[in-house]
Design a protein around this motif. Sequence first.
Motif, PDB file in Angstrom:
ATOM      1  N   TYR A 150       0.860  -1.195  -0.139  1.00  0.00           N
ATOM      2  CA  TYR A 150      -0.025   0.041   0.063  1.00  0.00           C
ATOM      3  C   TYR A 150       0.854   1.274   0.144  1.00  0.00           C
ATOM      4  O   TYR A 150       0.769   1.889   0.805  1.00  0.00           O
ATOM      5  CB  TYR A 150      -0.941   0.027   1.268  1.00  0.00           C
ATOM      6  N   GLY A 151       1.751   1.236  -1.054  1.00  0.00           N
ATOM      7  CA  GLY A 151       2.546   2.521  -1.120  1.00  0.00           C
ATOM      8  C   GLY A 151       2.230   3.270  -2.401  1.00  0.00           C
ATOM      9  O   GLY A 151       1.237   3.458  -2.466  1.00  0.00           O
ATOM     10  N   SER A 152       3.069   3.610  -3.350  1.00  0.00           N
ATOM     11  CA  SER A 152       2.925   4.523  -4.259  1.00  0.00           C
ATOM     12  C   SER A 152       1.849   4.014  -5.377  1.00  0.00           C
ATOM     13  O   SER A 152       0.904   4.498  -5.282  1.00  0.00           O
ATOM     14  CB  SER A 152       4.372   4.897  -4.976  1.00  0.00           C
ATOM     15  N   GLN A 153       1.926   2.831  -5.859  1.00  0.00           N
ATOM     16  CA  GLN A 153       0.975   2.174  -6.694  1.00  0.00           C
ATOM     17  C   GLN A 153      -0.101   1.560  -5.833  1.00  0.00           C
ATOM     18  O   GLN A 153      -1.237   1.553  -6.280  1.00  0.00           O
ATOM     19  CB  GLN A 153       1.572   1.244  -7.557  1.00  0.00           C
TER      20      GLN A 153
ATOM     21  N   GLU B   4       2.458  -6.797   5.132  1.00  0.00           N
ATOM     22  CA  GLU B   4       3.209  -7.826   6.067  1.00  0.00           C
ATOM     23  C   GLU B   4       2.990  -7.737   7.418  1.00  0.00           C
ATOM     24  O   GLU B   4       3.138  -8.517   8.333  1.00  0.00           O
ATOM     25  CB  GLU B   4       4.706  -7.551   5.605  1.00  0.00           C
TER      26      GLU B   4
ATOM     27  N   SER C  63       1.785   1.664   6.280  1.00  0.00           N
ATOM     28  CA  SER C  63       1.018   1.361   5.119  1.00  0.00           C
ATOM     29  C   SER C  63      -0.249   0.879   5.614  1.00  0.00           C
ATOM     30  O   SER C  63      -1.525   1.273   5.119  1.00  0.00           O
ATOM     31  CB  SER C  63       1.700   0.236   4.129  1.00  0.00           C
TER      32      SER C  63
ATOM     33  N   PRO D 127       7.788  -3.229  -3.448  1.00  0.00           N
ATOM     34  CA  PRO D 127       8.762  -2.954  -4.274  1.00  0.00           C
ATOM     35  C   PRO D 127       9.304  -3.967  -5.085  1.00  0.00           C
ATOM     36  O   PRO D 127       9.215  -5.359  -4.469  1.00  0.00           O
ATOM     37  CB  PRO D 127       9.984  -2.494  -3.174  1.00  0.00           C
ATOM     38  N   ASP D 128      10.037  -3.976  -6.038  1.00  0.00           N
ATOM     39  CA  ASP D 128      10.556  -4.884  -6.762  1.00  0.00           C
ATOM     40  C   ASP D 128      11.308  -5.946  -6.179  1.00  0.00           C
ATOM     41  O   ASP D 128      11.186  -7.023  -6.472  1.00  0.00           O
ATOM     42  CB  ASP D 128      11.307  -4.316  -8.078  1.00  0.00           C
TER      43      ASP D 128
ATOM     44  N   ALA E 163      11.481  -6.723  -3.336  1.00  0.00           N
ATOM     45  CA  ALA E 163      10.773  -7.563  -2.095  1.00  0.00           C
ATOM     46  C   ALA E 163       9.833  -8.526  -2.783  1.00  0.00           C
ATOM     47  O   ALA E 163       9.330  -9.249  -2.073  1.00  0.00           O
ATOM     48  CB  ALA E 163       9.883  -6.529  -1.270  1.00  0.00           C
ATOM     49  N   GLN E 164       9.572  -8.494  -3.975  1.00  0.00           N
ATOM     50  CA  GLN E 164       8.728  -9.436  -4.652  1.00  0.00           C
ATOM     51  C   GLN E 164       9.010 -10.797  -4.336  1.00  0.00           C
ATOM     52  O   GLN E 164       8.225 -11.711  -4.258  1.00  0.00           O
ATOM     53  CB  GLN E 164       8.187  -8.882  -5.931  1.00  0.00           C
TER      54      GLN E 164
ATOM     55  N   HIS F 284       4.952  -3.938 -13.194  1.00  0.00           N
ATOM     56  CA  HIS F 284       6.407  -3.603 -13.663  1.00  0.00           C
ATOM     57  C   HIS F 284       6.864  -5.253 -14.011  1.00  0.00           C
ATOM     58  O   HIS F 284       6.670  -5.917 -13.132  1.00  0.00           O
ATOM     59  CB  HIS F 284       7.106  -2.976 -12.909  1.00  0.00           C
TER      60      HIS F 284
ATOM     61  N   PRO G  75       3.704   7.966 -11.882  1.00  0.00           N
ATOM     62  CA  PRO G  75       3.671   7.674 -10.410  1.00  0.00           C
ATOM     63  C   PRO G  75       2.287   7.635 -10.038  1.00  0.00           C
ATOM     64  O   PRO G  75       1.300   7.959 -10.525  1.00  0.00           O
ATOM     65  CB  PRO G  75       4.457   8.988  -9.968  1.00  0.00           C
ATOM     66  N   GLY G  76       2.397   6.782  -8.912  1.00  0.00           N
ATOM     67  CA  GLY G  76       1.150   6.188  -8.217  1.00  0.00           C
ATOM     68  C   GLY G  76       0.286   7.367  -7.793  1.00  0.00           C
ATOM     69  O   GLY G  76      -1.096   7.341  -8.206  1.00  0.00           O
TER      70      GLY G  76
END
Length: 335
Positions: free
Chosen positions: A28-31, A51, A56, A85-86, A88-89, A111, A136-137
């Motif tokens: 639950y960040g930018s995007q 998490e 968030s 984040p990429d 962390a995925q 992405h 941007p989100g």
Amino acid sequence: MSRIAKIYTDKDVTLDIIKGKKIAVLGYGSQGRAWALNLRDSGLNVTVGLERQGKSWDQATADGFKPEKTEDAVKKADVVIFLVPDMAQRLVYRERVQPYLREGMDLVFAHGFNIHYRLIEPPKNVDVYMVAPKGPGPIVRDFYTKGGGVPVLVAVHQNYSGKAMEKALAIAKGLGGTRAGAIETTFKEETETDLIGEQTILVGGVMELMKSAFETLVEMGYQPEVAYFETINELKMIVDLIYDKGFMGMLRAVSDTAKYGGFTVGKHVINEETRRRIREAAEKVRSGKFAEEWIEEYGRGSPTLQKGMEDMDKSMEEQTGRRLKEIIERGKPKA
Ligand SMILES: NC(=O)C1=CN([C@@H]2O[C@H](COP(=O)(O)OP(=O)(O)OC[C@H]3O[C@@H](n4cnc5c(N)ncnc54)[C@H](O)[C@@H]3O)[C@@H](O)[C@H]2O)C=CC1
Ligand SMILES: CC(=O)[C@](C)(O)C(=O)O
Ligand SMILES: [Mg+2]
Ligand SMILES: [Mg+2]
């Protein structure tokens, strides 16, 4: 070489295929915030998976969601959207998603990084597709609430159901993306162009160009405030003109003196050597070398990224910008 892109708009797309499904937005960040809110406002069934309690979690709660632990959201979901984040995925996938995957589920990305560079390799019996906003989100949210939408790229990596593209387009519509347009692409093309773009122009190029001009003016003894308005603040207005009316529209709005100086000096500053370096950066993305480097940096706790943030926070341009904030805010068009 070039071919005409397939572009979809609202009239080509229905939400129906995704309407009854349970959608878990992870992150639950930018995007993540923009997607969760836009999809919910479009009438879709959204839960937020996180998490742990924290910023968030509080933000999602304040926005009217009941966030759940990632694996709890995943267990109930038909569609899982990766908006952490990429870097962390991969771990989120391995520990919180993969154990609960069921045949026919959908894995969705904003992405292509983790799929294209094979950090995540899903089983064959799920759909894997992407909806990548080209903005941007916070802008994805802002445009949507004002009746517009940020253009998106859509791509399918795995089409188990045979309906992956239809679902990608439905999500694109829920996001507001097809109010503008959704362009069909591949994970490879999206991943590489997105990285090349953010490095050479959107984030890296623009920031360094602005900093170089600002710092040069200050070194030459001009007042930082004057340098800031000239080399940083006014760029928004020039870019807005290009955004609204193209290069020709921008050129018509500036003086002939600026046009002449721009045509002659621009090519002198951004020269063949710059193009060669853009190409070099692009090749590094294409070969996978950049991805390798970034994964390694992340593995060491992202020291370069952190230093970049600290240095920028302390920089004279940033401090000058903060000092001028009130003036800039006062001048913004109202409503
Ligand atoms: N930022 C943007 O505007 C754009 C991002 N994307 C893509 O969207 C995806 C999400 O990116 P952003 O929105 O920038 O992410 P972000 O950095 O804003 O995501 C933060 C969210 O992920 C959670 N998070 C942070 N570290 C985590 C970890 N180690 N494990 C689990 N959760 C963690 C945070 O609590 C927060 O909810 C990425 O694939 C990115 O490439 C695509 C287009 C534009
Ligand atoms: C905002 C966006 O599209 C970027 C620059 O590609 C990103 O945040 O990764
Ligand atoms: Mg991008
Ligand atoms: Mg990007």
